[in-house]
Write an enzyme that holds these catalytic residues in place. Sequence first.
Site, PDB file in Angstrom:
ATOM      1  N   GLN A 136      37.691  41.583  43.406  1.00 52.18           N
ATOM      2  CA  GLN A 136      38.248  42.701  42.683  1.00 52.18           C
ATOM      3  C   GLN A 136      37.218  43.654  42.685  1.00 52.18           C
ATOM      4  O   GLN A 136      36.055  43.645  42.149  1.00 52.18           O
ATOM      5  CB  GLN A 136      38.542  42.190  41.191  1.00 52.18           C
ATOM      6  CG  GLN A 136      39.264  43.227  40.523  1.00 52.18           C
ATOM      7  CD  GLN A 136      39.183  43.247  39.022  1.00 52.18           C
ATOM      8  OE1 GLN A 136      38.315  43.066  38.363  1.00 52.18           O
ATOM      9  NE2 GLN A 136      40.541  42.990  38.254  1.00 52.18           N
ATOM     10  N   TYR A 181      39.309  51.339  33.078  1.00 51.35           N
ATOM     11  CA  TYR A 181      38.286  51.471  33.875  1.00 51.35           C
ATOM     12  C   TYR A 181      38.440  52.839  34.490  1.00 51.35           C
ATOM     13  O   TYR A 181      39.557  53.433  34.518  1.00 51.35           O
ATOM     14  CB  TYR A 181      37.730  50.421  34.661  1.00 51.35           C
ATOM     15  CG  TYR A 181      37.457  49.331  33.616  1.00 51.35           C
ATOM     16  CD1 TYR A 181      36.189  49.391  33.176  1.00 51.35           C
ATOM     17  CD2 TYR A 181      37.970  48.086  33.620  1.00 51.35           C
ATOM     18  CE1 TYR A 181      35.606  48.506  32.437  1.00 51.35           C
ATOM     19  CE2 TYR A 181      37.553  47.032  32.827  1.00 51.35           C
ATOM     20  CZ  TYR A 181      36.477  47.320  32.325  1.00 51.35           C
ATOM     21  OH  TYR A 181      35.604  46.346  31.132  1.00 51.35           O
ATOM     22  N   ARG A 197      45.658  45.477  40.468  1.00 49.99           N
ATOM     23  CA  ARG A 197      45.646  45.296  39.223  1.00 49.99           C
ATOM     24  C   ARG A 197      46.199  46.374  38.403  1.00 49.99           C
ATOM     25  O   ARG A 197      45.388  47.489  38.327  1.00 49.99           O
ATOM     26  CB  ARG A 197      44.759  44.553  38.482  1.00 49.99           C
ATOM     27  CG  ARG A 197      44.876  44.290  37.227  1.00 49.99           C
ATOM     28  CD  ARG A 197      43.734  43.530  36.513  1.00 49.99           C
ATOM     29  NE  ARG A 197      43.980  41.958  36.065  1.00 49.99           N
ATOM     30  CZ  ARG A 197      43.308  41.417  35.179  1.00 49.99           C
ATOM     31  NH1 ARG A 197      42.525  41.951  34.484  1.00 49.99           N
ATOM     32  NH2 ARG A 197      43.670  40.181  34.676  1.00 49.99           N
ATOM     33  N   GLY A 234      43.761  33.710  32.575  1.00 55.26           N
ATOM     34  CA  GLY A 234      42.085  34.024  32.690  1.00 55.26           C
ATOM     35  C   GLY A 234      41.101  33.000  31.884  1.00 55.26           C
ATOM     36  O   GLY A 234      40.811  32.297  32.231  1.00 55.26           O
ATOM     37  N   ARG A 235      41.007  33.186  30.504  1.00 58.85           N
ATOM     38  CA  ARG A 235      40.263  32.470  29.636  1.00 58.85           C
ATOM     39  C   ARG A 235      40.450  30.920  29.677  1.00 58.85           C
ATOM     40  O   ARG A 235      39.332  30.181  29.599  1.00 58.85           O
ATOM     41  CB  ARG A 235      40.208  32.952  27.988  1.00 58.85           C
ATOM     42  CG  ARG A 235      39.573  34.343  28.052  1.00 58.85           C
ATOM     43  CD  ARG A 235      39.644  34.811  26.632  1.00 58.85           C
ATOM     44  NE  ARG A 235      39.113  36.155  26.524  1.00 58.85           N
ATOM     45  CZ  ARG A 235      38.640  36.833  25.376  1.00 58.85           C
ATOM     46  NH1 ARG A 235      38.775  36.110  24.503  1.00 58.85           N
ATOM     47  NH2 ARG A 235      38.339  38.033  25.448  1.00 58.85           N
TER      48      ARG A 235
END
Length: 358
Positions: free
Chosen positions: A98, A177, A224, A315-316
Amino acid sequence: MSDLFSPIQLGAIEAKNRILMAPLTRARATREHVPTPMMVEYYAQRAEAGLIISEGVGISRQGLGWPHSPGIWSDEQVEKWRPVTQAVHEKGGKIVAQLWHMGRMAHSAVTGQPIVSSSATRVDMKLHIHAGKEDAETARALTIAEIAQIVEDYGVAARNAMQAGFDGIQIHSANGYLLDQFLRSNSNFRDDEYGGAPENRIRFLKEATARIIKEIGAARTSVRLSPNGDTQGCFEPDPESVFVPAAKMLSDLGIGFLELREIGPEGTYGSTDQPKIHDAIRKVFNGPLILNSDYTRSQAIETVANGTADGIAFGRPFISNPDLVTRLQKDLPLAPWNIKTFYTQTEEGYTDYPTYGK
């Protein structure tokens, strides 16, 4: 009808199941942003995912403002990523890098450089630095020439990723971002060809994607987006006006797949009442669509089975369950994660989570 555990073609990548490991910043690289041996074991442990999307990987020193996160702009970084990708492949997995430029979410205490963004703005947050946390700084608006240089940085980073053995790349255009800062109207106040109308705000993303495609091909390129809600200070009151055209543009470029991180009213990482727009994006994006954020096992199975998405990124749960695919497939209980070890520099809370039964 598709099965969450069945194979899928993601552009040029043959994934053995439709469970993706979402990008997760873990801060286990060196202070100089070079991958470390413990990262080899961490990613190899999770190779049963259909596809691993790596943690955010800095495309340049300017863009990487998170302590101990890895970059991919130097020969040394490329060389140290190779054992990671090799280990994943030896376990039968696939992994993409990524590519990350943090924009105003970076801090000069880490980058050693002035902070840049779409416009001269500052996010009201404390950011990670080596000594703890500090208030975010006011960013300087990028010039058109500087935007062109960052587009080139994306191309070089993509080439480096392929030399390091990655199966492709994902462009991080989400979560507040740099590219996301251009997309959203509350952070982009430009009056040139990169601001104002939605077609102008998506221009930077289009140019970066096209540059990467020129370097490594569309089938190994993915993106993404995080279209709804407030994400680290970035907000768009009319998401469909920007993110649907962005998805259409990416579809026209022929990227391998698109991942959407959409938050809900009660998320583990942010919350919003702003509706999800994946159905509108699904209508204009012709490639595989991956959804992300707080999916349970039953929700993931149903979402893929009814055709809402082609796969789900977790994810987590992958942090504390290296064998997450096995646990989901067999409906085994999931181990809890320890948030205190998310961003430390040791193996504790990183490579020491056991598989089920061990």
